[in-house]
Design an enzyme around this catalytic site. Structure first.
Site: not given
Length: 753
Positions: A441, A25, A644
Site C-alpha cells: 500500500d 520426544c 487494507d
C-alpha cells in the site's frame, strides 16, 4: 492469537494453556495432541516440546484436558490463569530441578557403567564360565537393577504407561533395549547351561552406560533449550513492577497490577512506562527501541501516546492510563510471541505424522533383525541377535525429531521480535520465506501517512512566513488533511494565524477569505485564472512539484500572486533502501493505492517500483491479490492493517504496519512494530534462516536414523565385521538431540543483512 491454520481470530473460542510433564520426544507430542483433540469441544491442540506447554483451543472444561493428558501417561497442570512471568519462573524452576536430577542419575549410572566398560575392554571378557564369575556378575546384575530402578526409573515408568495406553515413544525403546539387555544378562548368570558357551556374555555395562549417557544427553539438552525462552524473558523484563499514581492529590507507589484505567501516573527521567497511556502534562523523549527496534528516542508532548515497557529519557511527564494489565501493547506482544513459538509450521506437522509411525516401525525392524541374526547369523547367534535388537531400539529414539522444528521456531520467532517483527504463527513464519511478490500500500506504508508542507515558493510575498501565515489563516477552520498539514507547519514554526472573515470554499478550485483587509485566495490553477491572477511564470514550477508527488497550491492576495505552497505525504527516509533490499532478494514489488495516477507514478518512480496500480478501492486490492495468486505468485501484502484488512487476510502472508501502541495485531500474520519497510526484509530473512535451520535439523534427525538403524542392524558386519555397540548407540542418540538444540541456538546470533 489463533491456531496456525486460521488467519482471523475466533474470539468466541477459549484458549487454554497447560504445563505438561514427562514428554520427551516427537511420539510423546503426537500422543498428547491426539489425546487433547479427542476431548469433546476441542477445535485444535498444539504441544510444544521445548516449552513443555500445550495450547488448546475450544470451549471445554480444563479439568477434562488435564485428565486426558494424565490418561495418556503424562502429567499436566493449568497455566491459563497464571501470569507469563509466573509460568516461565515455574518452568525454569522445574527445568533446574530436572537438570540437577538428570546429573545425579548420570553420575550414578556411569559410576557403575564406566568401570564395567573399562573392565570389559582391558581386563576381562565379561563372560560367565565359573561359579565365582556367576556370583560376581549376580552382584553386578543386582547393582544394575538398582540403577534401572533409580537413574532409569523415568524411562521404565514412561515406557510402561505408553504400553498400557497402546502407544510407543522414546521411553518404550529405551525400556525395551536396556531391559532386554539386563534380562538376557541375568539369564546368562542364573541359567548359563541353557545357552551355548559362546553366548554366555553379559551386557550389564550396556544397560548402565545407556541409561547414564541418555540422562547426560537429556541434561545437556535441558540446559541448552532453556536459552530459547530468552526472547520472552527479555520482553517480560521490560515490564515495570510499580507505578507512581496520583490519587486524591497524593502520589503513591503501587504494584503494577493495581493500576486502574484513567489513573494519572507520574514518570521521572530514567523510569519505565508502567502501562499504556496518553500524556497530560510535560514533554519528554522516550526510548521505544525495545518494542519497535527503532534506536532513536521519540519526542512526546501533551496528547501523545506512551507504551508500557518503554523508557523515559529526559523530561518528567504525567499521563493517564488508557490500557492496563493484559491489554497493554507490551502484554499483547508477549502473548503474540509466546503463542507463535507454540505454533507449528506445516513442515513441523509432517515430522509429527512421521514420528507417529516411526517408533512402531523401529520395534518391528528390531524384531526382524533379531530373527535374521538367529536364523542366519554366526555363533553366538543369540548374543548377536540381542546386540542388534538392543542397538536398533536405542539408536532410533526420536528425541532429535521431536525437537527439530519447535526449537528453531522458538528461536526464530524470538529473534524476529527483537527486530520489532511480530510473527503470529508458524505457518506465516514458513510461508514468508517463499514470497515471490510483495504488494505494498502507498499511504502509511511507503509514505509516512502524515501530509506535511514540503515547499514554500515566494513570488511577490514579503517572505515564506507571510505565505505560511496567510495560508494557515485560511485553512485554520478546516479538518482536511492538507489543511491540517499547513496549520501544523505554521504552529511548528511559531507562526500565528490571523482572523478570517467572509470565508468561502469554492468546490473544485480552492478557498477564499478576507485577512487583514485583503482578499486572499488559496487553490489551484483554475481558481487563479478565475480571479485574473497572472501565474504564467510559475506554472512550470507547479508542474515540477506535482511530478514529485506533491500537491501545489497557489496563494494570491488582491489579484496578485504571492507564491506557492506545496503539501505532500513524504516518502519514508528508508523506503527506497528497503525496497531495494526486497528486490535484491528476487521479490517482485507491486504498489497499490487509492491516490490518483500522477501521484502514484511519482511515488513509484521515486522509490524504484516499476509496477503500480492507482485509484484502487479496498475491494479492488483484494481482487489484485487474488489475480497475482492465480498467476502462481506467493503473495505478501503490506498495509496499515485497517483499510487494507481484506487484502491482508487474502494474501498468503499479511504484513501490518504498526507503530507504538497502535499495533494491528489482529489484522495480519506478521506485524512490523516500526513503520520501516526494512521490517519486511528482516522478517523474510529471519523466515528463511529459520526454515533453513528447521530443514537442517530435520535432515540431521532423519539421516541420523536412516543411517544409524541399518548399521545397528548389522548391515556392515558381512563386509567389515562391524556390529555397533549398544553403548555407542546410546551416546550417539544423546548426541543427536544435543546437536539439534545447538544448531537451533545458532539462530540467536543471526542478523538480517
Amino acid at each position: 492469537m489463533t491456531p496456525s491454520n486460521t488467519k482471523t481470530p475466533q474470539s468466541s473460542i477459549k484458549r487454554h494453556h497447560l504445563l505438561v510433564g514427562g514428554a520427551s520426544c516427537a511420539s510423546c507430542v503426537g500422543k498428547i495432541e491426539k489425546a487433547l483433540n479427542g476431548v469433546s469441544g476441542v477445535t485444535d491442540a498444539q504441544m510444544n516440546l521445548p516449552q513443555s506447554m500445550a495450547t488448546v483451543y475450544g470451549n471445554v472444561d480444563e479439568s477434562d484436558l488435564i485428565d486426558a493428558i494424565k490418561a495418556s501417561g503424562y502429567n499436566a497442570t493449568s497455566a491459563t490463569e497464571k501470569s507469563d512471568e509466573h509460568v516461565i519462573n515455574e518452568k525454569d524452576a522445574a527445568d533446574h530441578a530436572y537438570y540437577n536430577k538428570l546429573l545425579r542419575d548420570t553420575a550414578i549410572a556411569l559410576g557403575l557403567g564406566v568401570p564395567l566398560m573399562v573392565y570389559g575392554l582391558f581386563i576381562g571378557d565379561m563372560s560367565v564360565t565359573t561359579n565365582a564369575e556367576r556370583i560376581a556378575w549376580l552382584i553386578v546384575g543386582v547393582a544394575t537393577f538398582a540403577i534401572m530402578a533409580t537413574s532409569g526409573r523415568h524411562f521404565y515408568v514412561g515406557g510402561f504407561k505408553s504400553l498400557l495406553s497402546h502407544n510407543a515413544n522414546m521411553d518404550t525403546l529405551i525400556m525395551l533395549g536396556t531391559g532386554t539387555a539386563w534380562l538376557y544378562s541375568m539369564l546368562v548368570v542364573l541359567l548359563p547351561d541353557a545357552l551355548p558357551l559362546m553366548a554366555r556374555h553379559v551386557y550389564f555395562e550396556a544397560t548402565a552406560m545407556i541409561i547414564g549417557l541418555i540422562n547426560l544427553g537429556l541434561a545437556l539438552e535441558v540446559r541448552a533449550r532453556g536459552r530459547t525462552s530468552d526472547a520472552i524473558k527479555r520482553l517480560i523484563g521490560l515490564q515495570a513492577k510499580t507505578a507512581r499514581v496520583i490519587r486524591d492529590g497524593k502520589e503513591l507507589d503501587i504494584a503494577i497490577e493495581d493500576v486502574e484505567l484513567n489513573d494519572r501516573i507520574r514518570i521521572r527521567p530514567g523510569e519505565k512506562i508502567p502501562v499504556d497511556g496518553q500524556v497530560d502534562e510535560g514533554t519528554t523523549s522516550i526510548d521505544e527501541s525495545m518494542l519497535t527496534g527503532e534506536p532513536m528516542p521519540v519526542e512526546k508532548r501533551i496528547g501523545d501516546s506512551v507504551a508500557a515497557g518503554t523508557i523515559n529519557k529526559t523530561g518528567s511527564i504525567i499521563f493517564s492510563a488508557t490500557r492496563v494489565g493484559k491489554d497493554t501493547a507490551l502484554a499483547r506482544i508477549i502473548d503474540m510471541v509466546k503463542h507463535a513459538q507454540n505454533s507449528k509450521p506445516p513442515i513441523g506437522r509432517l515430522a509429527d505424522v512421521i514420528s507417529a509411525y516411526f517408533v512402531p516401525a523401529i520395534m518391528i525392524i528390531a524384531v526382524v533383525s533379531a530373527l535374521l541374526w538367529l536364523n542366519f547369523g554366526p555363533e553366538p547367534t543369540v548374543a548377536f541377535a540381542l546386540v542388534s535388537a538392543t542397538t536398533i531400539l536405542i539408536i532410533a529414539c526420536p528425541c532429535a525429531l521431536g525437537l527439530a522444528t519447535p526449537m528453531s521456531v522458538m528461536v526464530g520467532v524470538g529473534k524476529a521480535a527483537e527486530a520489532g517483527v511480530l510473527i503470529r504463527n508458524g505457518e506465516a513464519l514458513q510461508t514468508a520465506s517463499k514470497i515471490t511478490t510483495m504488494v505494498l500500500d502507498k499511504t502509511g506504508t511507503i509514505t509516512l501517512g502524515e501530509p506535511k508542507v514540503t515547499d514554500v515558493v515566494v513570488a511577490n510575498a514579503q517572505s515564506e512566513t507571510q505565505i505560511l501565515q496567510l495560508s494557515a489563516s485560511l485553512e485554520s477552520g478546516s479538518e482536511h488533511p492538507l489543511a491540517m498539514a499547513i496549520v501544523q507547519s505554521a504552529t511548528d514554526k511559531g507562526v500565528e494565524a490571523d482572523v478570517v472573515s467572509n470565508f468561502n470554499a469554492i468546490t473544485g478550485h480552492g478557498i477564499e477569505g478576507d485577512v487583514n483587509g485583503s482578499r486572499v485566495y488559496l487553490g489551484n490553477e483554475r481558481l487563479m485564472k478565475a480571479q485574473g491572477v497572472d501565474i504564467s511564470g510559475y506554472i512550470t514550477h507547479a508542474q515540477d512539484l506535482a511530478a514529485q508527488a506533491k500537491t501545489p497550491m497557489y496563494l494570491a492576495a488582491n489579484s496578485e500572486l504571492l507564491g506557492i505552497i506545496a503539501v505532500a505525504d513524504p516518502i519514508k527516509e528508508d523506503s527506497v533502501s528497503a525496497i531495494k533490499r526486497l528486490q535484491a532478494k528476487g521479490i517482485r514489488i507491486v504498489m497499490l493505492t487509492g491516490d490518483n495516477r500522477a501521484t502514484a507514478e511519482a511515488v513509484a518512480k521515486k522509490v524504484g517500483i516499476g509496477e503500480f496500480f492507482a485509484e484502487v478501492l479496498p475491494q479492488d486490492k483484494t481482487a489484485k491479490v487474488i489475480e497475482l495468486q492465480q498467476s502462481g505468485e506467493v503473495v505478501g501484502m503490506t498495509g496499515d492493517g485497517i483499510n487494507d484488512a481484506p487484502a491482508l487476510a487474502r494474501a498468503d502472508v499479511g504484513f501490518a504496519i504498526g507503530t507504538g501502541t497502535d499495533v494491528a495485531i489482529e489484522s495480519a500474520d506478521i506485524t512490523l512494530m516500526r513503520g520501516s519497510l526494512h521490517g519486511l526484509a528482516d522478517a523474510i530473512s529471519v523466515s528463511k534462516a529459520t526454515l533453513s535451520n528447521v530443514k537442517q535439523n530435520l535432515f540431521g534427525a532423519f539421516v541420523y536414523n536412516a543411517a544409524g538403524v541399518p548399521i545397528a542392524a548389522g548391515i556392515l558386519y558381512p563386509f567389515f565385521g562391524i556390529l555397533l555397540s549398544p553403548i555407542i548407540a546410546g551416546a550417539a542418540m544423546a548426541l543427536s538431540s544435543l546437536t539439534v538444540v545447538s544448531n537451533a541456538n545458532r539462530l540467536r546470533w543471526f542478523k538480517p543483512s
